[in-house]
Design an enzyme around this catalytic site. Structure first.
Site, PDB file in Angstrom:
ATOM      1  N   ASP A 183      -0.070  -3.505   8.688  1.00 40.44           N
ATOM      2  CA  ASP A 183       0.006  -3.809   7.266  1.00 40.44           C
ATOM      3  C   ASP A 183       1.181  -4.762   7.054  1.00 40.44           C
ATOM      4  O   ASP A 183       2.070  -4.861   7.910  1.00 40.44           O
ATOM      5  CB  ASP A 183       0.211  -2.492   6.510  1.00 40.44           C
ATOM      6  N   ASP A 230       2.961  -5.529   3.422  1.00 42.87           N
ATOM      7  CA  ASP A 230       3.925  -5.116   2.397  1.00 42.87           C
ATOM      8  C   ASP A 230       4.509  -3.738   2.679  1.00 42.87           C
ATOM      9  O   ASP A 230       3.781  -2.779   2.967  1.00 42.87           O
ATOM     10  CB  ASP A 230       3.254  -5.108   1.022  1.00 42.87           C
TER      11      ASP A 230
END
Length: 298
Positions: free
Chosen positions: A88, A90
Site C-alpha cells: 500500500d 498512504d
C-alpha cells in the site's frame, strides 16, 4: 526447527534485551515448545528464535500475555523469504495520506481527513468515501498536485525494503486506493517495478473535475493485483509479502503468504495475524530472515 519467532523493536533503539528474549523463550517452553538457536538479526533491535513442537497458533497464544515491548511474529521457517512485495502507499510507504494533503490546498483537509480515517478503519464504504472526498476538490488546479507532492515523506525503511528485496530477485509492486500521480512518483523514487492506483479526472488537464475514473480501484483490485502479479512472475500468492494499514488492505494481507498490518488502523489490527507496531519498514526484511548486514541501502 520448523518455526521461528522474530522479535523486533524500534530501529536503532537497542531496546531488545536478553531479558525480553528469555521471557519469550520461557513462554514458548511453558506451552510445550522445544527451543533452539537464537540468532541476532540486528543486535538490540531484532532477533530470530527457532523452535518446534507446537503450532503457530499455540505459540502466538503463549506469547499474547508476554510483557515485551516488541513486535512478536511467529512463522514457518521454510519459505519465509518472499519473491513478491506488494505494498500500500498512504500511511505505509509514505507517512501520511496524500489525498488529505491535497485537500489542504482546497481548504477542506479537516473534512476529508475525517472521512479518510473512518474509511480506512472500515466504517464507510471505500468507493462512496472516495467519491465524497474527491468531490470536495472540484475546481482545484492540477498544479496543486505538485505542491501536495512536495509534502510527501517516506516511511522509515521504505527505500531499504524495496532495494533489498529487488536486489535479491523479488518483484516490487505499489498498489494503492490513492492516485496514480503519486504512485508513479513513489515508484520512480523508491524503485518499484510496478504501480497501480486510481485516476483523478481533469478538465483539459488543468483543473480537477471532482470525479475519479471508474471503476474505482478498491480492496478487490488489490487482491486481483496480488494474484495477477504472482501469476505473471511464475509464483503463487504464498510467495508474496503484502503490507498495508487500512481496511481496504485486509483481503490482500489475508491472501498473501506473509500479510503485514503496519502501524495499522484498529479494525485492521484486530483481524491481521502479523502486526508491526514497533519497527519501521525494515521489519519486513527481518520477518524474511534478512540480517541488518544484508540490507541494501538505496
Amino acid at each position: 526447527m520448523d518455526l521461528v519467532l522474530t522479535l523486533i523493536t524500534a530501529p536503532n533503539s537497542g531496546a531488545l534485551s536478553e531479558g525480553m528474549i528469555e521471557t519469550a523463550t520461557a513462554a514458548l517452553r511453558a506451552n510445550g515448545a522445544e527451543t533452539g538457536e537464537m540468532r541476532w538479526l540486528a543486535t538490540g533491535e531484532a532477533c530470530d528464535l527457532f523452535f518446534t513442537g507446537v503450532t503457530c497458533e499455540a505459540a502466538e497464544k503463549a506469547l499474547e500475555n508476554c510483557d515485551i515491548a516488541a513486535d512478536k511474529v511467529v512463522q514457518i521457517t521454510e519459505g519465509r523469504a518472499k519473491k513478491l512485495l506488494i505494498a500500500d502507499m498512504d500511511s505505509t510507504m509514505v507517512t501520511g495520506e496524500t489525498l488529505d494533503e491535497l485537500a489542504d490546498f482546497a481548504g477542506v483537509k479537516d473534512r476529508v481527513a475525517a472521512i479518510t480515517a473512518r474509511a480506512m478503519n472500515g466504517e464507510l464504504d471505500f468507493e462512496a468515501a472516495l467519491d465524497e472526498r474527491v468531490g470536495l476538490l472540484a475546481g482545484m488546479s492540477v498544479a496543486m498536485l505538485d505542491e501536495a507532492w512536495k509534502r510527501v515523506e517516506y516511511t522509515g525503511g521504505a527505500r531499504t525494503l524495496v532495494a533489498t528485496m529487488r536486489t535479491n530477485g523479488a518483484f516490487a509492486a505499489l498498489v494503492s486506493g490513492g492516485f496514480d500521480f503519486f504512485t508513479s512518483a513513489v515508484r520512480r523514487e523508491l524503485g518499484f517495478d510496478f504501480d497501480q492506483a486510481n485516476v483523478l479526472l481533469t478538465d483539459d488537464g488543468k483543473t480537477l473535475t471532482g470525479k475519479v475514473q471508474k471503476p474505482v480501484l478498491d480492496r478487490q483490485a488489490k487482491v486481483d493485483a496480488l494474484e495477477t502479479l504472482a501469476a505473471q512472475n511464475g509464483i503463487t500468492v504464498a510467495d508474496a509479502i503484502a503490507v498495508g494499514d487500512g481496511a481496504n488492505d485486509l483481503q490482500m494481507i489475508s491472501l498473501a503468504g506473509t500479510g503485514v498490518a503496519f502501524h495499522a488502523k484498529p479494525s485492521v489490527q484486530a483481524q491481521a495475524r502479523i502486526r508491526i507496531n514497533h519497527g519501521d519498514l525494515t521489519a519486513l526484511l527481518y520477518l524474511q530472515g534478512y540480517a541488518r548486514d544484508q540490507f541494501v541501502e538505496a
